[in-house]
Write an enzyme that holds these catalytic residues in place. Structure first.
Site, PDB file in Angstrom:
ATOM      1  N   HIS A 114       0.862  -1.193   0.000  1.00 48.58           N
ATOM      2  CA  HIS A 114       0.000   0.000   0.000  1.00 48.58           C
ATOM      3  C   HIS A 114       0.891   1.233   0.000  1.00 48.58           C
ATOM      4  O   HIS A 114       1.759   1.390   0.856  1.00 48.58           O
ATOM      5  CB  HIS A 114      -0.889  -0.002   1.243  1.00 48.58           C
ATOM      6  CG  HIS A 114      -1.704   1.258   1.395  1.00 48.58           C
ATOM      7  ND1 HIS A 114      -2.709   1.591   0.520  1.00 48.58           N
ATOM      8  CD2 HIS A 114      -1.635   2.267   2.296  1.00 48.58           C
ATOM      9  CE1 HIS A 114      -3.246   2.748   0.884  1.00 48.58           C
ATOM     10  NE2 HIS A 114      -2.606   3.180   1.960  1.00 48.58           N
ATOM     11  N   GLY A 133       2.662   5.118   4.265  1.00 46.98           N
ATOM     12  CA  GLY A 133       2.099   5.748   5.455  1.00 46.98           C
ATOM     13  C   GLY A 133       0.648   5.367   5.615  1.00 46.98           C
ATOM     14  O   GLY A 133       0.043   4.761   4.730  1.00 46.98           O
ATOM     15  N   GLY A 158      -4.921   8.412   4.584  1.00 48.16           N
ATOM     16  CA  GLY A 158      -5.289   9.764   4.962  1.00 48.16           C
ATOM     17  C   GLY A 158      -4.126  10.661   5.331  1.00 48.16           C
ATOM     18  O   GLY A 158      -4.332  11.839   5.652  1.00 48.16           O
ATOM     19  N   LYS A 204      -0.606  10.946   0.995  1.00 49.04           N
ATOM     20  CA  LYS A 204       0.264  10.405  -0.066  1.00 49.04           C
ATOM     21  C   LYS A 204      -0.234  10.801  -1.452  1.00 49.04           C
ATOM     22  O   LYS A 204       0.546  11.262  -2.299  1.00 49.04           O
ATOM     23  CB  LYS A 204       0.331   8.870   0.053  1.00 49.04           C
ATOM     24  CG  LYS A 204       0.900   8.360   1.364  1.00 49.04           C
ATOM     25  CD  LYS A 204       1.029   6.854   1.375  1.00 49.04           C
ATOM     26  CE  LYS A 204      -0.295   6.124   1.281  1.00 49.04           C
ATOM     27  NZ  LYS A 204      -1.174   6.372   2.463  1.00 49.04           N
ATOM     28  N   SER A 205      -1.523  10.626  -1.692  1.00 47.28           N
ATOM     29  CA  SER A 205      -2.067  10.924  -3.024  1.00 47.28           C
ATOM     30  C   SER A 205      -2.042  12.417  -3.319  1.00 47.28           C
ATOM     31  O   SER A 205      -1.748  12.836  -4.448  1.00 47.28           O
ATOM     32  CB  SER A 205      -3.498  10.383  -3.134  1.00 47.28           C
ATOM     33  OG  SER A 205      -3.517   8.973  -2.999  1.00 47.28           O
ATOM     34  N   ASP A 243      -2.069   3.925  -4.431  1.00 51.15           N
ATOM     35  CA  ASP A 243      -2.808   3.017  -3.552  1.00 51.15           C
ATOM     36  C   ASP A 243      -2.183   1.622  -3.482  1.00 51.15           C
ATOM     37  O   ASP A 243      -1.785   1.170  -2.410  1.00 51.15           O
ATOM     38  CB  ASP A 243      -4.282   2.910  -3.964  1.00 51.15           C
ATOM     39  CG  ASP A 243      -5.098   2.178  -2.914  1.00 51.15           C
ATOM     40  OD1 ASP A 243      -4.950   2.495  -1.721  1.00 51.15           O
ATOM     41  OD2 ASP A 243      -5.856   1.261  -3.278  1.00 51.15           O
ATOM     42  N   ARG A 247      17.998  14.795  12.223  1.00 47.41           N
ATOM     43  CA  ARG A 247      18.224  16.164  11.768  1.00 47.41           C
ATOM     44  C   ARG A 247      19.540  16.310  11.007  1.00 47.41           C
ATOM     45  O   ARG A 247      19.854  17.391  10.514  1.00 47.41           O
ATOM     46  CB  ARG A 247      18.216  17.111  12.975  1.00 47.41           C
ATOM     47  CG  ARG A 247      16.901  17.103  13.725  1.00 47.41           C
ATOM     48  CD  ARG A 247      16.899  18.089  14.872  1.00 47.41           C
ATOM     49  NE  ARG A 247      17.022  19.466  14.408  1.00 47.41           N
ATOM     50  CZ  ARG A 247      17.016  20.514  15.240  1.00 47.41           C
ATOM     51  NH1 ARG A 247      16.904  20.335  16.535  1.00 47.41           N
ATOM     52  NH2 ARG A 247      17.133  21.739  14.736  1.00 47.41           N
TER      53      ARG A 247
END
Length: 312
Positions: free
Chosen positions: A140, A155, A158, A161-162, A179, A245
């Site tokens: 995914h 991730g 929601g 990503k898209s 997806d 960092r």
């Protein structure tokens, strides 16, 4: 179940002429990414003959058969065609002898002809079969190409990503899969990702629905496959977590036995993920070329690399 590719697909891909096939080539499966060029097998030695491989007949095999009598050819062919390999392919436009046709029909072995030279055909055939038969897994995520680097965005649903993929497309980069990403291990060092055919080029945007990236943004916005050079994990910003960092160490994730560099990018309002991912792609390319900005900075400050978390 082992991966397989139909003989019909091979025939189409390499423009092979069908001399004989016992059934629809789409129903004949090839499961081994290699081939046999019979040598000792022509004399009857079959101890290490792999019946699942395609048989390739070049000039030397063909003219060896030509020197035989009809009875000798039949006897030789009977021994290994009785094991029913998927097909016998003749290179350089050579045509099967009559005995080959009768023995192949007897045991149900397809006979095909290629106009290519033997070495050219075998090299291309193995390369193609390695891709078709490579171990495959579906993950995914979203696969995009940014500055020539294949980035797999992963991730929770929601996380964005898209939406990030759409912004990257608008900035001139390309979408491979949204997806569901099909990942193939084509070598011990290379993973290639693509989209399942039925959802290729489609993106789901919450609040809008399904869009077709190719239709909206054009052919230049999409790509069929791409090597996976890095995995980027997107997660909600956690104030209690210490994020990298410096970037001294390279972390890896294992997919199908291959290690792929990975970074984690925290997400919160106000962060421009597309710009950050562009920077990550270029930074990953620089590292592959032997340059590490964090190491240079520490060196300029007169500090040991170990203070930055160790060597890569």
């Amino acid at each position: 179940m082992a991966n397989s590719v139909s003989l019909g697909k091979i025939i189409e891909e390499f423009s092979l002429e069908i001399i004989y096939t016992p059934k629809d080539p789409k129903d004949i499966l090839v499961t081994v990414a290699d081939y046999n060029r019979p040598g000792l097998e022509l004399t009857g030695y079959l101890d290490y003959f792999d019946k699942n491989r395609l048989i390739i007949i070049g000039l030397k095999e063909y003219y060896y058969y030509e020197r035989m009598t009809s009875e000798q050819r039949t006897e030789s062919l009977e021994k290994f065609l009785a094991l029913v390999p998927p097909a016998m392919i003749f290179c350089r436009g050579l045509l099967p002898f009559d005995e080959m046709k009768s023995v192949a029909a007897k045991y149900g072995v397809a006979l095909l002809v290629s106009q290519e030279a033997t070495s050219d055909l075998t090299a291309a055939l193995v390369s193609s079969l390695n891709v078709h038969l490579a171990p495959t897994v579906t993950r995914h995520g979203v696969l995009v190409e940014v500055y020539g680097e294949g980035l797999l965005l992963m991730g929770d649903s929601g996380i964005g990503k898209s939406e990030t993929a759409i912004e990257l497309i608008k900035r001139g980069h390309r979408l491979i899969a949204d997806d569901a990403v099909e990942i193939k291990r084509v070598s011990s060092k290379t993973l290639v990702g693509s989209a399942p055919e039925n959802i290729r080029h489609f993106i789901e945007l919450r609040g809008i629905g399904i869009i077709n990236a190719r239709r909206i943004y054009g052919m230049g916005a999409v790509k069929m496959t791409e090597r996976i050079d890095m995995v980027i994990k997107l997660e909600l910003w956690d104030n209690t977590k210490i994020y990298d960092r410096m970037g001294m160490n390279t972390e890896f994730i294992e997919i199908l036995g291959n290690k792929v560099p990975t970074i984690t990018i925290p997400v919160k309002p106000g962060r421009n993920l597309a710009v950050i991912i562009e920077a990550a792609a270029m930074n990953n390319r620089q590292k592959k070329m032997g340059y590490n900005a964090a190491k240079e900075l520490l060196s300029n400050l007169g500090m040991s690399y170990d203070l930055g978390g160790g060597e890569e």
